[in-house]
Enzyme design. Sequence first.
Site, PDB file in Angstrom:
ATOM      1  N   HIS A   1      24.772 -34.283  21.884  1.00  0.00           N
ATOM      2  CA  HIS A   1      23.384 -35.044  21.405  1.00  0.00           C
ATOM      3  C   HIS A   1      23.315 -34.440  19.984  1.00  0.00           C
ATOM      4  O   HIS A   1      22.533 -34.838  19.186  1.00  0.00           O
ATOM      5  CB  HIS A   1      22.295 -34.551  22.071  1.00  0.00           C
ATOM      6  N   ASP A   2      24.194 -33.598  19.497  1.00  0.00           N
ATOM      7  CA  ASP A   2      24.140 -32.571  18.272  1.00  0.00           C
ATOM      8  C   ASP A   2      25.188 -33.131  17.265  1.00  0.00           C
ATOM      9  O   ASP A   2      25.215 -32.975  16.098  1.00  0.00           O
ATOM     10  CB  ASP A   2      24.150 -31.276  18.425  1.00  0.00           C
TER      11      ASP A   2
ATOM     12  N   ASP B   1      18.995 -27.540  31.319  1.00  0.00           N
ATOM     13  CA  ASP B   1      19.169 -27.067  29.975  1.00  0.00           C
ATOM     14  C   ASP B   1      17.918 -25.837  29.942  1.00  0.00           C
ATOM     15  O   ASP B   1      16.872 -26.172  29.903  1.00  0.00           O
ATOM     16  CB  ASP B   1      18.766 -27.997  28.866  1.00  0.00           C
TER      17      ASP B   1
ATOM     18  N   GLU C   1      25.894 -22.223  25.510  1.00  0.00           N
ATOM     19  CA  GLU C   1      26.369 -22.942  24.181  1.00  0.00           C
ATOM     20  C   GLU C   1      26.670 -21.782  23.392  1.00  0.00           C
ATOM     21  O   GLU C   1      25.817 -20.974  22.792  1.00  0.00           O
ATOM     22  CB  GLU C   1      25.096 -23.703  23.681  1.00  0.00           C
TER      23      GLU C   1
ATOM     24  N   ASP D   1      21.123 -22.978  26.088  1.00  0.00           N
ATOM     25  CA  ASP D   1      20.999 -23.348  24.763  1.00  0.00           C
ATOM     26  C   ASP D   1      21.060 -22.069  23.657  1.00  0.00           C
ATOM     27  O   ASP D   1      20.689 -21.224  24.086  1.00  0.00           O
ATOM     28  CB  ASP D   1      19.480 -23.858  24.550  1.00  0.00           C
TER      29      ASP D   1
HETATM   30  C1  GLC Z   1      21.074 -26.614  20.329  1.00  0.00           C
HETATM   31  C2  GLC Z   1      20.647 -27.716  20.844  1.00  0.00           C
HETATM   32  C3  GLC Z   1      20.028 -28.476  19.781  1.00  0.00           C
HETATM   33  C4  GLC Z   1      18.773 -27.692  19.239  1.00  0.00           C
HETATM   34  C5  GLC Z   1      18.935 -26.280  18.954  1.00  0.00           C
HETATM   35  C6  GLC Z   1      17.794 -25.401  18.971  1.00  0.00           C
HETATM   36  O1  GLC Z   1      22.016 -26.253  19.436  1.00  0.00           O
HETATM   37  O2  GLC Z   1      21.764 -28.321  21.244  1.00  0.00           O
HETATM   38  O3  GLC Z   1      19.859 -29.875  19.995  1.00  0.00           O
HETATM   39  O4  GLC Z   1      18.192 -28.449  18.115  1.00  0.00           O
HETATM   40  O5  GLC Z   1      19.600 -25.715  20.062  1.00  0.00           O
HETATM   41  O6  GLC Z   1      17.196 -25.442  20.027  1.00  0.00           O
END
Ligand code: GLC
Length: 526
Positions: A330-331, A103, A268, A205
Amino acid sequence: MALPSPDIPWWRSGTVYQVYPRSFQDSDGDGVGDLAGIERRLDHIVALGVDAIWLSPIFPSPMADFGYDVADYCGVEPMFGDLAAFDRLLAAAHARGLKLLLDFVPNHSSDRHPWFVASRASRTNPKRDWYIWRDAAAGGGPPNNWISDFGGSAWEWDAATGQYYLHAFLKSQPDLNWRNPDLKRAMFDAMRFWFDRGVDGFRIDVLWHIVKADGFPDNPVNPAWHPGITERDRLIQQHSTDQPEAHAIAAEMRALADEYGGRLLIGEIFLPNDRHARWYGTPERAQVHLPFNFQLIENAWDAATLRATIAAYEASLPPHGWPNWVIGSHDAPRIAARIGEAQARVAAMLLLTLRGTPTLYQGDELGIGQVDIPPERVRDPQELRQPGIGIGRDRSRTPMPWDDSAFAGFSTVEPWLPLNADWRTRNVAAQDGDPSSMLTLYRRLLALRRARPALGLGDIALVEADRDVLAYERRYGGERLLVALNLSDEPRAMPFAGEVLLSTLAGRDDGLRPNEGVVLSPSPRP
Ligand code: GLC
């Protein structure tokens, strides 16, 4: 059966499995998972039948956002192990034929990263410009109206140097300045560091956040905002995200990945279809291979919505763009918590029979549902900053339940987050030999997907069907398979004639039973 060409990259027909390292397997008795633990449990991942593991961040981190606040892009958090443990895990994964993705967190670092410590030391420090510093607005206060994704102003005042710095997330996650060539080089060096060690790619990310509009104009107010949703949504993030320069950087990241050959980049990205599709880039100047598609998480769970979602997403893809689908992370809330266990089985079939690379999230293969986190055990910084609107992420981050021994075999001590309440019966060992378990269903679906190029690689055509039924055909070469999913809890007419290869339910019936999904091989045409 048509055999796929060897030129097709693995990730097209492959499946990605997300491991959240803090919650997979603890091997040293501190209640938090680690790399040696993941290595110990690789056989579970192999038996499931996926192709790649994506690890949420494993880098040194103060854990303000549980690893998404990186203090060293080229190291391993001691809680998780060290570089040697990482190399062992990578070798063990590769020995089992699994790819491993890390990641990469390019938008922001931790405020404890030595770069930020230097940057905030003085206005003249050579690293000052590696982060985003601005003077106060003319009348005082933050430079503009931008809101952090975790609530509150996105600007933090630094009294020592008399300027504000930008943070799209926590104030302990300062945004990096990708317009600075030295910072950019340092980040590319970090990608090379892991590519050189042999990682097969990155999930990147919040990729669409990494560059902000020049001049930092105010973001427009969102007329649809109401107090029941996050504070972030008060504004439309027009100037703080999705800038042309971010696309250019994605293309450079891709060129770097291509230098190494066969490495995968997943971005993402949360955007409407037309803007989302631009993250594939062009065939001449490609960007990410897969911009994550979260629409199965975001959209309502009914046949009409799903049908429209699939059609619109497919239509939005550029000719060279390969689709992908995500059903948990995980979100996001757990799929079984959101739509119930019976429909979560249908969702598994949908995810693994749609056209496009699927990403599964650890624990969804067990059907883990709603986990209630007592207030005193809440750890998610987003929830702690904006309580009461149901955005807590801890409930999707609870430890993997492996068996019915103490702490579900996850640890020898109380884990950092509670287990799912039903862990004594809902665990890997209990589901392993049970033909009706969610785990068995996932394994069968993944095995079928592997065996049938029509599922892994074929075209998709949506088919008209009874109310509440989502139906489609998949074709590859001469192979044709049919999928019918009953999204209601009542019987429905079967839209196809054929032999059922796999049902989400035990036994057989002529029609579609309540909450049943089936994959069929069509009867030969008369
Ligand atoms: C992404 C991650 C999340 C994190 C955010 C800030 O959305 O998946 O868990 O809090 O980025 O890095």
